[in-house]
Design a protein around this motif. Structure first.
Motif, PDB file in Angstrom:
ATOM      1  N   GLY A 122       0.801  -1.225   0.000  1.00 34.52           N
ATOM      2  CA  GLY A 122       0.000   0.000   0.000  1.00 34.52           C
ATOM      3  C   GLY A 122       0.827   1.265   0.000  1.00 34.52           C
ATOM      4  O   GLY A 122       0.291   2.363  -0.172  1.00 34.52           O
ATOM      5  N   ARG A 123       2.129   1.137   0.184  1.00 31.23           N
ATOM      6  CA  ARG A 123       3.026   2.309   0.145  1.00 31.23           C
ATOM      7  C   ARG A 123       3.379   2.619  -1.301  1.00 31.23           C
ATOM      8  O   ARG A 123       3.228   1.791  -2.192  1.00 31.23           O
ATOM      9  N   ILE A 124       3.920   3.836  -1.510  1.00 28.23           N
ATOM     10  CA  ILE A 124       4.207   4.287  -2.867  1.00 28.23           C
ATOM     11  C   ILE A 124       5.711   4.380  -3.078  1.00 28.23           C
ATOM     12  O   ILE A 124       6.394   5.148  -2.379  1.00 28.23           O
ATOM     13  N   VAL A 125       6.231   3.588  -4.019  1.00 34.02           N
ATOM     14  CA  VAL A 125       7.646   3.684  -4.356  1.00 34.02           C
ATOM     15  C   VAL A 125       7.793   4.737  -5.456  1.00 34.02           C
ATOM     16  O   VAL A 125       7.017   4.759  -6.414  1.00 34.02           O
ATOM     17  N   VAL A 126       8.745   5.643  -5.256  1.00 34.54           N
ATOM     18  CA  VAL A 126       8.922   6.782  -6.160  1.00 34.54           C
ATOM     19  C   VAL A 126      10.345   6.797  -6.702  1.00 34.54           C
ATOM     20  O   VAL A 126      11.309   6.702  -5.930  1.00 34.54           O
ATOM     21  N   HIS A 127      10.482   6.907  -8.014  1.00 35.43           N
ATOM     22  CA  HIS A 127      11.787   7.159  -8.616  1.00 35.43           C
ATOM     23  C   HIS A 127      11.728   8.511  -9.310  1.00 35.43           C
ATOM     24  O   HIS A 127      10.909   8.705 -10.207  1.00 35.43           O
TER      25      HIS A 127
END
Length: 198
Positions: free
Chosen positions: A19-24
């Motif tokens: 449910g977390r958001i991985v950001v690049h």
DNA sequence: CGTTGGATTGGCT
DNA sequence: GCCAATCCAACGC
């Protein structure tokens, strides 16, 4: 997420990453995805790269928590892990699948695939879609500007299912794979969850 | 230094 | 279901 979030054992962090958001954001463009599938790797774990102690490849796993461990495998794929546990402890959580959110067009270009469900549904696919390669091995997820994880919305326990980890030949008795139940963006095909009696 | 096989994927049978 | 792709870390000599 704060450093303290990562400073725990892998099997505790793994379900809480769902449910977390991985950001690049390396190139000024946000490529983001909601994590839907993870796997925990411990130190007394024959399936883990850390099992035989620190090496040049797995150095990031043994570093402080809240960094990225990226490795290259099968001559063509990258896999991304979140380093957890204290400094000197070789544990991590593999990011196995995610739901593409921002930058879907760019992800499609990187993946050379159109269908959104095929962009991040697998550890190698996820890295390719998000543009994650070995240049991000060891990157700081807390104080860095390349890659990080945003809070998103944690998934309630009753919506999480577990199963055997994928692609390993030892340590298969541990049900340390975590997925969001019925989520269409989990890895498919050869990586289906293995239900076991509860 | 040589060998082996991998926390995968995509394409073909 | 099966297998090739394609690099390189890990390990043995």
């Amino acid at each position: 997420m704060p450093r303290t979030f990562y400073d725990r054992v892998a099997k505790e962090v793994a379900p809480e990453l769902l449910g977390r958001i991985v950001v690049h954001g390396t190139d000024g463009v946000r490529l983001t995805a909601r994590i839907v599938e993870t796997e925990a790797y411990a130190m007394d774990d024959p399936a883990s790269h850390a099992f035989r102690g620190p090496t040049a490849r797995n150095a990031a796993m043994f570093g402080p928590p809240g960094h990225l461990y990226v490795y290259f495998v099968y001559g063509m794929h990258f896999c991304a892990n979140v380093v957890v546990g204290g400094d000197g402890v070789g544990t991590a959580v593999l990011l196995r699948a995610a739901e593409p959110l921002e930058g879907v067009g760019e992800m499609s270009r990187l993946r050379k695939r159109e269908r959104v469900r095929e962009l991040c549904s697998g550890p190698g696919r996820l890295c390719q879609a998000l543009g994650i390669d070995r240049s991000l091995d060891g990157a700081d997820l807390v104080g860095g500007t390349d890659v990080w994880i945003e809070e998103g919305s944690p998934v309630p326990r009753e919506e999480i299912v577990t199963g055997r980890r994928v692609g390993i030949r030892v340590g298969m008795e541990r049900d340390w794979r975590y997925l969001i139940r019925d989520d269409p963006f989990v890895s498919q095909g050869r990586a289906r969850p293995r239900p076991r009696p509860s």
